[in-house]
Design an enzyme around this catalytic site. Structure first.
Site, PDB file in Angstrom:
ATOM      1  N   ALA A   1      42.536  54.290  42.012  1.00  0.00           N
ATOM      2  CA  ALA A   1      43.328  54.859  40.908  1.00  0.00           C
ATOM      3  C   ALA A   1      44.777  55.027  41.326  1.00  0.00           C
ATOM      4  O   ALA A   1      45.441  56.001  40.968  1.00  0.00           O
ATOM      5  CB  ALA A   1      42.726  56.189  40.460  1.00  0.00           C
ATOM      6  N   GLY A   2      45.254  54.086  42.118  1.00  0.00           N
ATOM      7  CA  GLY A   2      46.661  54.109  42.524  1.00  0.00           C
ATOM      8  C   GLY A   2      47.531  53.532  41.423  1.00  0.00           C
ATOM      9  O   GLY A   2      47.188  53.615  40.238  1.00  0.00           O
TER      10      GLY A   2
ATOM     11  N   VAL B   1      48.345  50.359  40.411  1.00  0.00           N
ATOM     12  CA  VAL B   1      47.784  49.327  39.532  1.00  0.00           C
ATOM     13  C   VAL B   1      46.555  49.867  38.795  1.00  0.00           C
ATOM     14  O   VAL B   1      46.423  49.703  37.573  1.00  0.00           O
ATOM     15  CB  VAL B   1      47.402  48.051  40.321  1.00  0.00           C
ATOM     16  CG1 VAL B   1      46.748  47.033  39.392  1.00  0.00           C
ATOM     17  CG2 VAL B   1      48.620  47.441  40.996  1.00  0.00           C
TER      18      VAL B   1
ATOM     19  N   ASN C   1      44.945  42.710  47.454  1.00  0.00           N
ATOM     20  CA  ASN C   1      45.477  41.633  48.302  1.00  0.00           C
ATOM     21  C   ASN C   1      44.893  41.649  49.705  1.00  0.00           C
ATOM     22  O   ASN C   1      44.479  42.709  50.156  1.00  0.00           O
ATOM     23  CB  ASN C   1      47.008  41.794  48.421  1.00  0.00           C
ATOM     24  CG  ASN C   1      47.726  41.074  47.300  1.00  0.00           C
ATOM     25  OD1 ASN C   1      47.262  40.074  46.786  1.00  0.00           O
ATOM     26  ND2 ASN C   1      48.876  41.612  46.922  1.00  0.00           N
TER      27      ASN C   1
ATOM     28  N   HIS D   1      47.642  33.197  45.404  1.00  0.00           N
ATOM     29  CA  HIS D   1      48.614  34.218  45.028  1.00  0.00           C
ATOM     30  C   HIS D   1      49.525  34.467  46.225  1.00  0.00           C
ATOM     31  O   HIS D   1      49.263  35.323  47.055  1.00  0.00           O
ATOM     32  CB  HIS D   1      47.872  35.494  44.631  1.00  0.00           C
ATOM     33  CG  HIS D   1      48.783  36.553  44.115  1.00  0.00           C
ATOM     34  ND1 HIS D   1      49.671  36.340  43.091  1.00  0.00           N
ATOM     35  CD2 HIS D   1      48.938  37.841  44.472  1.00  0.00           C
ATOM     36  CE1 HIS D   1      50.328  37.454  42.852  1.00  0.00           C
ATOM     37  NE2 HIS D   1      49.914  38.374  43.677  1.00  0.00           N
TER      38      HIS D   1
HETATM   39  O1  TXD Z   1      48.531  39.987  41.597  1.00  0.00           O
HETATM   40  C1  TXD Z   1      47.851  40.738  42.261  1.00  0.00           C
HETATM   41  N1  TXD Z   1      46.588  40.454  42.517  1.00  0.00           N
HETATM   42  C2  TXD Z   1      48.413  41.988  42.777  1.00  0.00           C
HETATM   43  C3  TXD Z   1      47.752  42.646  43.872  1.00  0.00           C
HETATM   44  C4  TXD Z   1      49.517  42.613  42.125  1.00  0.00           C
HETATM   45  C5  TXD Z   1      49.897  43.880  42.488  1.00  0.00           C
HETATM   46  C6  TXD Z   1      49.225  44.637  43.531  1.00  0.00           C
HETATM   47  N2  TXD Z   1      48.296  43.881  44.285  1.00  0.00           N
HETATM   48  C7  TXD Z   1      47.440  44.576  45.256  1.00  0.00           C
HETATM   49  O2  TXD Z   1      46.628  45.532  44.578  1.00  0.00           O
HETATM   50  C8  TXD Z   1      48.176  45.388  46.306  1.00  0.00           C
HETATM   51  O3  TXD Z   1      48.660  44.569  47.347  1.00  0.00           O
HETATM   52  C9  TXD Z   1      47.051  46.297  46.771  1.00  0.00           C
HETATM   53  O4  TXD Z   1      46.192  45.603  47.672  1.00  0.00           O
HETATM   54  C10 TXD Z   1      46.275  46.595  45.488  1.00  0.00           C
HETATM   55  C11 TXD Z   1      46.581  47.949  44.847  1.00  0.00           C
HETATM   56  O5  TXD Z   1      47.970  48.080  44.655  1.00  0.00           O
HETATM   57  P1  TXD Z   1      48.589  49.489  44.186  1.00  0.00           P
HETATM   58  O6  TXD Z   1      50.031  49.288  44.001  1.00  0.00           O
HETATM   59  O7  TXD Z   1      47.766  50.059  43.093  1.00  0.00           O
HETATM   60  O8  TXD Z   1      48.326  50.343  45.522  1.00  0.00           O
HETATM   61  P2  TXD Z   1      48.207  51.949  45.628  1.00  0.00           P
HETATM   62  O9  TXD Z   1      49.055  52.612  44.612  1.00  0.00           O
HETATM   63  O10 TXD Z   1      48.416  52.266  47.080  1.00  0.00           O
HETATM   64  O11 TXD Z   1      46.686  52.244  45.250  1.00  0.00           O
HETATM   65  C12 TXD Z   1      45.602  51.915  46.060  1.00  0.00           C
HETATM   66  C13 TXD Z   1      44.550  52.972  45.838  1.00  0.00           C
HETATM   67  C14 TXD Z   1      44.952  54.356  46.371  1.00  0.00           C
HETATM   68  O12 TXD Z   1      44.899  55.321  45.322  1.00  0.00           O
HETATM   69  C15 TXD Z   1      43.912  54.641  47.454  1.00  0.00           C
HETATM   70  O13 TXD Z   1      43.571  56.026  47.547  1.00  0.00           O
HETATM   71  C16 TXD Z   1      42.744  53.806  46.957  1.00  0.00           C
HETATM   72  O14 TXD Z   1      43.350  52.595  46.521  1.00  0.00           O
HETATM   73  N3  TXD Z   1      41.735  53.529  47.964  1.00  0.00           N
HETATM   74  C17 TXD Z   1      40.409  53.565  47.697  1.00  0.00           C
HETATM   75  N4  TXD Z   1      39.751  53.796  46.540  1.00  0.00           N
HETATM   76  C18 TXD Z   1      38.405  53.733  46.572  1.00  0.00           C
HETATM   77  N5  TXD Z   1      37.700  53.442  47.686  1.00  0.00           N
HETATM   78  C19 TXD Z   1      38.330  53.185  48.861  1.00  0.00           C
HETATM   79  N6  TXD Z   1      37.620  52.888  49.967  1.00  0.00           N
HETATM   80  C20 TXD Z   1      39.752  53.240  48.888  1.00  0.00           C
HETATM   81  N7  TXD Z   1      40.690  53.062  49.842  1.00  0.00           N
HETATM   82  C21 TXD Z   1      41.899  53.236  49.273  1.00  0.00           C
END
Ligand code: TXD
Length: 314
Positions: free
Chosen positions: A11-12, A14, A121, A176
């Site tokens: 729930a970050g 994206v 990613n 990507h």
């Molecule tokens: O085109 C695409 N595919 C992309 C990919 C475009 C934009 C972002 N892209 C990738 O999505 C980026 O490189 C990251 O690997 C992910 C998520 O990006 P976001 O910007 O949403 O990252 P955040 O804000 O850091 O959110 C990640 C959340 C954060 O709230 C953590 O607490 C949570 O992931 N997190 C978890 N949730 C559940 N379970 C586990 N194990 C966990 N670990 C971290």
């Protein structure tokens, strides 16, 4: 009709934004799952409070409990870490593999009929992780990237030509990353290829800006990456699947010989419907386009090889 259910893992930036966009479509009940449980609960409540003002009336629940994905029709995996100082690509690959693998195992257990959209990613490699850990059919594990890259290209074309966004369609193939393959011949304004509307230098500029579209935003943000457009792209895929829209768009799909590529996730045009990837379209490519796609596929293959090394070590 029974209500549809969509779960978003992570729930970050994206994940939460995608949840919000899907809520506004009023097509499904929503669950957000994150290890940061308080944050997820808070965002879930905040979205509910916005409902009366934004005109949506759907249950949205934030939790840390993976069991809550139960019976989801679609699950979007956005959980992951961004690269931190001192971490190399392999460290990130390992960390996100663990996260995506855990999420995928929970999905297989609690929502065995779901279609999975991977966002984390390195995207194409994480699709392999989700596929292996769920054991789902190839058609039900799909990566989000091409819709985003094509949306960026659509915007750049509309801006350059001063025409309506809605008239512009675009096609971007490949992994990507910097080696994605935007296709000018298949990028059109009301059916007219942009190769008829712009000179080569102008086209090259737009293609390069598309390849660097994510990096341009990271450059301004410094910490973190783009999320409004990525979330919108994920929401579009969710809607296409839930409403069986037969939407033609580029997504990361598992190829078995199409485009001369075997056993690899990579961005190609697919038909998205209630069965997930219902068809992979093989476009006619020039030799140069085919070579670019092969280069992009080789880069993805390298990531998958790293993944395999890691799996053997682990
Ligand atoms: O085109 C695409 N595919 C992309 C990919 C475009 C934009 C972002 N892209 C990738 O999505 C980026 O490189 C990251 O690997 C992910 C998520 O990006 P976001 O910007 O949403 O990252 P955040 O804000 O850091 O959110 C990640 C959340 C954060 O709230 C953590 O607490 C949570 O992931 N997190 C978890 N949730 C559940 N379970 C586990 N194990 C966990 N670990 C971290």
């Amino acid at each position: 009709m029974p209500r549809k259910k969509v779960s978003i893992i992570g729930a970050g930036n994206v994940g939460a934004t995608a949840t919000y966009y899907i809520a506004e479509k009023v097509i499904a009940d929503l669950v957000m799952i994150d290890v940061a449980e308080g944050m997820t609960r808070a965002k879930g409540l905040d979205f509910l409070h916005a409902g009366p003002l934004r005109g949506y009336d759907v249950p949205i629940f934030g939790t840390g409990d993976y069991a809550q994905v139960a019976d989801s029709d679609v699950v979007v995996i956005t959980a992951g870490l961004a690269r931190k100082p001192g971490m190399d690509r392999m460290d990130l690959l390992k960390a996100n593999t663990e996260i995506v693998r855990t999420a995928a195992r929970h999905i297989a257990r609690h929502a065995p009929n779901a279609t999975v959209i991977v966002v984390t990613n390195p995207l194409d490699v994480m699709c392999h992780v989700a596929l292996r850990a769920t054991g789902f059919a190839l058609s039900r594990v799909i990566g989000m990237a091409g819709i985003l890259d094509a949306a960026r290209l659509r915007f750049f074309v509309a801006e350059a030509l001063g025409c309506a966004l809605s008239s512009v369609h675009a096609m971007v193939l490949g992994g990507h990353g910097d080696q994605m393959v935007p296709l000018p011949r298949y990028t059109t304004v009301a059916g007219v290829p942009i190769t008829e509307l712009m000179d080569q230098a102008a086209i090259d500029k737009l293609m390069e800006r598309t390849r660097k579209g994510g990096a341009e935003i990271v450059g301004y943000l410094k910490t973190g990456s783009a999320y409004y457009a990525p979330a919108a792209a994920a929401a579009e895929m969710v809607e296409a699947i839930l409403t069986d829209r037969k939407h033609l768009a580029p997504c990361a799909a598992y190829l078995r010989g199409e485009y001369g590529i075997d056993d690899l996730y990579i961005g190609v045009p697919v038909i998205l419907g209630r069965h997930g990837v219902e068809q992979i379209l093989e476009l006619e490519l020039s030799d140069a386009e085919r070579a670019e796609l092969a280069t992009s596929a080789a880069a993805v293959r390298k990531g998958v090889d790293e993944l395999n090394t890691f799996f053997k070590v682990a």
